[in-house]
Design a protein around this motif. Structure first.
Motif: not given
Length: 816
Positions: A575-585
Motif C-alpha cells: 500500500m505504501l508503494k502504491l501511494y508513493q508512486k504518485r506521492h513521492p514527496d
C-alpha cells in the motif's frame, strides 16, 4: 499346609525372577519374610488354571487364591494374553487386589478401579481387562509360568470373576485393518513388527464415533505397558483422538524392530473438546462412568521411501528455479532490445550532429537568424513541456516552490507537483525501509528459530503430539523435524523473494546508469524511481518464507503470529508503494510506517491471547479501528495539510457549516472522496463484523482487513490509471492476469483447512487428509507454492504497471 504353599510360592518367585538379575533375587527374601509374618492369619490356596475358563470365586482377608497358568512362548510367534476380571459383589468395604506375576514383569490392579478426571473427579469401574506384556525370548520355544494372585483386606467375602484368554490377533499385519473395542478400564494394545525393507510406517486409528475421547500411543516393547488413562502419557508417543489419529513411526527409534500400538479410552471428553460435565463434588464422591465403549480400527501402512523425498525436493526446486531461468531469458531479450534502441538513438544523434556541422560550414556568411530562431523554439518547447496545467489554472505566486499548502491543495495535481524534493534525499529516505526491515528480520527471526527448536525438542522428548497441529496423514519426518514437507514448501517465498530483489537491483543499476548519462527520460519523465520500498518488499517475502517454515516446525495457537507478522508487513509495504508512486514527496517515513505495523502486530498478539469471547477487547479494537480509518482518511484527503490539535473540532464544524450547510458545495477532490468513502464503508463493515461475530482466529481477521484495504486501493489505482488515459503494457497486463488466476487457485487450497489450532488437537485431526501431490505434499503445501508465486507476481505488477509512463513528462502524469 499354609507353609508348604508359601514355600511353593517362594520357589515360584525364584523360578519366575531367575532371569532378571540380582535385584529381583533380593525381592524374594522380602516376600519370604512377608509370607512368614502373615502365615498365622492367611490361608493361601494355589490352583492350576486353564486358558479360556471363567472362574467364579470369593476372597476375604483370611484367604488368598493364586491361579497358576503356563503357556509356550515361541521366538518366531507372538501371542497375546488377556486377563479379564469382574467384581460381582455390589459393594465391598475394601477393593480386591489382583497381582499378575510374569517372567521379568509384575502387573497389579485393584477392583473396583478408581480413575481420576478433571478437577480430581473420581470414576469407579468394576469390570477390567488388561493385556499382559510379552517380553522377548531367546529360545526357539519356551514354557513360561505366570500367576494371578487375588487378595483383599475385606473381612466379608467379595465375589469376583476371573478369565484369562489368548488374543488371537495380537500382532498387526501391514495394510490389514483390524477392529476392536475399548473402554477406560479395558484398554487394548497390539504389537507390530517392521517387515524387511520397511523403515517407516504410519499407524492410523479410526472410529465412527467422535466420543468418547481416546488416546493412541506408540510404545517400545517393554514391561510394563502404560495402558491406563492416568499413565498412558508416561512413555512413547501419543495423541488424543475423536475419529482419527495417525502417528509416523520410524524403525530407528525402536531397537527391537517392533512396537506396541496402545489405545486407551479416556474417562472424560474435555481433552477432545467435549462438553464439560459439572457435578457438585463431595469428599470421596464416586461418579458413574457410564457407557464409554468405543469401536476402533487400526491399520499400519508403509510410509514413503527416500526416492519420494528426493522427488519432492527436486520438484520444489524445479518449480522455482524455472522462474530464474524465465527471468534470465527475458532479461537477455530486454537487454538486446535496449541495446538496439540505444544504438539507434546514438546513430540518430551522430547523424544529426554531422548534418548540423555540415550546415554550419555551408552558412559561413554569418547567417545567425536560423540559430536564434532554433534556440527560441527549443526554449518555448521546453517551457510548454514543463507546464502541468492550462495557463489560467497555473498558480504564479512567487512562493509556490516553498509553500506546501499552495501546491497540495490544487484541484488537479501532477506528479511533478509532488516530486520537488531532491532525489538523493528521497532515495536515502526510502532506503531506510530496507535497512529497517533487515534489522527487524534479524532480531525477530533469531528468537523465533530458538523457540521452535525448543518446541520440536519438547515434542520429540515427551512424545506429546498434541503440542503441534500437523496434518498427520501427510507429515513426513526428516531428522528431528516432524513435518519436513510443510517446511520445504516454504522455499518458494525465499527463492522468489531473492529473485525479486535481483530484478529490482537490475532496474536500479540501469536507472543509475541513465542518470549518469543525464538522459532526459530518467531525469524528467515517468514515475520517480525509488527502489527502497521494493527492496523492503523482497526482503519481507523472504522473511515470510523463513517464518512460515518456523511456524510449521510446530504449528499451534501460541506461535501463529510468526506466520502472519510479515504478511502484515507485505500488505502495508504494498500500500505504501502504491501511494508513493504518485506521492513521492509526502509518503510516510520508514519509522512511522514500521511503528504502525508494530501496533498492528501488537493487536494481533492481544487478539490471539485475549480476544476469544472477550467483549471488552472487541469493543476497544473496533473503536480504535474506526478512529484509525477516519484519521487516515483525513490524512489522505488533505495530503497531510491538517493538524491534530485542540482546534480540530472547531475547524471541522466550520467546514461542515461552510461547505455543507451554507452553500452545500460538493467535495473539492472527487476521486479521493470516492476512494475514502468506499474505504470507510469497507472498514466500518469489517469492524461491525468483528464486533458481532468475534471470530476465534483474530490474526486471520486482522490480515483480512489489511488485504481488503490493499485490494481496494489497487483496484482504485488501476481504474484511475485507465480513466486518466494511461495504458497498461503487455508485460504488466500478463502479470496481472497470471497473478489473479494463481491467487484464485491458491485461495482454493488455503480454505481446505487440513488442521486448525482454534479447536482441540483431537478435533483438528478430524480435518487431516492424505497427500495429493507426489505422495509428498498436501493441500497446504500447494497453498505455499501458489501463494509464493502469486505474491511474486503481485510484486512484479507493482514494479511494471507504470512502465508505460517512462517516456511521459511528469507534469503530464496525474496524481490520484
Amino acid at each position: 499346609m499354609c507353609v508348604l504353599l508359601q514355600t511353593h510360592s517362594l520357589v515360584s518367585c525364584f523360578r519366575s525372577q531367575a532371569d532378571d538379575g540380582s535385584r529381583m533375587l533380593r525381592f524374594c527374601p522380602v516376600l519370604l519374610v512377608l509370607m512368614l509374618a502373615s502365615s498365622g492369619a492367611n490361608v493361601v490356596v494355589q490352583r492350576d488354571a486353564q486358558f479360556d475358563v471363567t472362574y467364579d470365586d470369593t476372597v476375604t482377608s483370611d484367604n488368598q487364591t493364586i491361579y497358576s497358568y503356563n503357556h509356550t512362548v515361541s521366538r518366531n510367534k507372538t501371542e497375546g494374553v488377556r486377563v479379564s476380571v469382574e467384581l460381582l459383589s455390589e459393594s465391598a468395604p475394601s477393593p480386591v487386589l489382583f497381582v499378575v506375576r510374569q517372567k521379568q514383569a509384575v502387573l497389579s490392579f485393584q477392583v473396583p478401579l478408581i480413575l481420576r478426571g478433571l478437577y480430581q473427579r473420581k470414576y469407579q469401574y468394576t469390570q477390567l481387562g488388561r493385556t499382559l506384556c510379552q517380553p522377548p525370548t531367546k529360545a526357539v520355544a519356551e514354557t513360561q509360568f505366570f500367576f494371578v494372585d487375588v487378595s483383599t483386606l475385606s473381612s466379608a467375602g467379595v465375589q469376583y470373576q476371573l478369565r484369562v484368554s489368548r488374543v488371537d490377533r495380537f500382532t498387526l499385519q501391514t495394510d490389514k485393518k483390524f477392529s476392536f473395542n475399548a473402554t477406560p478400564s479395558q484398554p487394548q494394545f497390539f504389537r507390530y513388527v517392521f517387515p524387511e525393507g520397511v523403515d517407516t510406517v504410519i499407524v492410523k486409528v479410526n472410529s465412527q464415533k467422535n466420543f468418547p475421547c481416546s488416546v493412541m500411543s506408540i510404545q517400545d516393547i517393554q514391561c510394563p505397558v502404560y495402558d491406563l488413562d492416568n499413565n498412558v502419557a508416561f512413555i512413547g508417543m501419543y495423541q488424543t483422538m475423536t475419529t482419527t489419529a495417525a502417528i509416523t513411526v520410524q524403525r530407528k527409534d525402536f531397537p527391537s524392530n517392533s512396537f506396541y500400538v496402545v489405545v486407551v479410552v479416556k474417562t472424560e471428553d474435555e481433552a477432545c473438546g467435549g462438553s464439560l460435565r459439572f457435578y457438585p463434588l463431595l469428599p470421596d464422591e464416586l461418579l458413574d462412568a457410564g457407557n464409554r465403549s468405543k469401536t476402533l480400527d487400526v491399520i499400519v501402512s508403509p510410509a514413503i521411501n527416500s526416492e519420494v523425498y528426493v522427488m519432492g525436493m527436486l520438484f520444489c526446486l524445479g518449480i522455482f528455479l524455472s522462474f530464474y531461468l524465465l527471468t534470465f531469458l527475458m532479461a537477455c531479450v530486454e537487454n538486446k532490445r535496449y541495446d538496439a534502441v540505444f544504438e539507434m538513438i546514438m546513430t540518430r544523434m551522430l547523424t544529426l550532429s554531422s548534418e548540423a556541422a555540415t550546415n554550419s560550414l555551408a552558412s559561413a556568411d554569418g547567417n545567425y537568424g536560423y540559430i536564434e530562431r532554433s534556440l527560441e523554439s527549443v526554449g518555448r518547447s521546453r517551457h510548454e513541456s514543463l507546464s502541468s496545467v492550462e495557463e489560467d489554472d497555473y498558480d504564479t505566486l512567487a512562493d509556490i516552490d516553498s509553500d506546501k499548502n499552495i501546491v497540495r491543495t490544487k484541484k488537479f495535481l501532477c506528479v511533478s507537483d509532488l516530486a520537488r524534493k531532491d532525489k538523493r534525499i528521497l532515495s536515502k529516505k526510502y532506503q531506510i525501509y530496507f535497512w529497517n526491515i533487515a534489522t527487524i528480520a534479524v532480531f525477530y527471526a533469531l528468537p523465533v528459530i530458538q523457540l521452535v527448536i525448543t518446541y520440536q525438542t519438547v515434542v520429540n522428548v515427551t512424545g506429546n503430539q498434541d503440542i503441534c497441529y500437523y496434518n498427520f496423514l501427510c507429515a513426513h519426518p526428516l531428522g528431528a523435524l516432524s513435518s519436513f514437507n510443510n517446511i520445504l514448501s516454504n522455499l518458494g517465498y525465499v527463492l522468489l523473494g531473492l529473485l525479486f530483489l535481483l530484478i529490482v537491483l537490475q532496474r536500479d543499476i540501469l536507472h543509475n546508469r541513465a542518470l549518469e548519462r543525464n538522459e532526459n527520460t530518467a531525469l524528467e519523465c515517468g514515475i520517480p524511481k525509488h527502489f527502497g520500498l521494493y527492496y523492503a518488499m523482497g526482503t519481507a517475502l523472504m522473511m515470510e518464507g523463513l517464518l512460515s517454515a518456523c511456524y510449521h516446525v510446530c504449528p499451534n495457537y501460541t506461535n501463529f503470529q510468526f506466520d502472519t507478522s510479515f504478511m502484515y508487513m507485505i500488505a502495508g509495504l504494498c500500500m505504501l508503494k502504491l501511494y508513493q508512486k504518485r506521492h513521492p514527496d509526502i509518503n510516510a517515513s520508514a519509522y512511522s510506517a514500521y511503528a504502525c505495523l508494530a501496533a498492528v502486530i501488537f493487536f494481533s498478539v492481544l487478539g490471539v491471547v485475549f480476544g476469544k469471547g472477550n467483549t471488552a477487547f472487541w469493543i476497544i479494537f473496533s473503536v480504535i479501528h474506526i478512529l484509525a480509518t477516519l484519521l487516515l482518511s483525513t490524512q489522505l484527503y488533505y495530503m497531510g495539510r491538517w493538524r491534530l490539535d485542540s482546534g480540530i473540532l472547531r475547524r471541522m464544524l466550520n467546514v461542515i457549516y461552510t461547505d455543507c450547510i451554507r452553500q452545500c458545495s460538493g467535495p473539492m477532490y472527487i476521486d479521493r472522496m470516492v476512494l475514502l468513502v468506499m474505504g470507510n464503508i469497507v472498514n466500518w463493515s469489517l469492524a461491525a463484523y468483528g464486533l458481532i461475530k468475534r471470530p476465534n482466529d483474530f490474526a486471520s481477521y486482522l490480515l483480512a482487513i489489511a488485504i481488503c484495504n490493499l485490494l481496494l486501493y489497487f483496484a482504485f489505482y488501476i481504474i484511475m490509471k485507465l480513466r486518466s488515459g494511461e495504458r497498461i503494457q503487455c508485460l504488466a497486463l500478463v502479470c496481472i492476469l497470471f497473478t489473479a488466476v494463481v491467487w484464485g487457485f491458491a485461495l482454493f487450497f488455503f480454505f481446505q483447512g487440513l488442521s486448525t489450532w482454534q479447536k482441540t488437537p483431537a478435533e483438528s485431526r478430524e480435518h487431516n487428509r492424505e497427500c495429493i501431490l507426489l505422495s509428498f505434499f498436501d493441500d497446504h503445501d500447494i497453498w505455499h507454492f501458489l501463494s509464493s508465486i502469486a505474491m511474486f507476481g503481485s510484486f512484479l505488477v507493482l514494479l511494471t504497471m507504470d512502465d508505460d509512463l517512462d517516456t511521459v513528462q511528469r507534469d503530464k502524469i496525474y496524481v490520484f
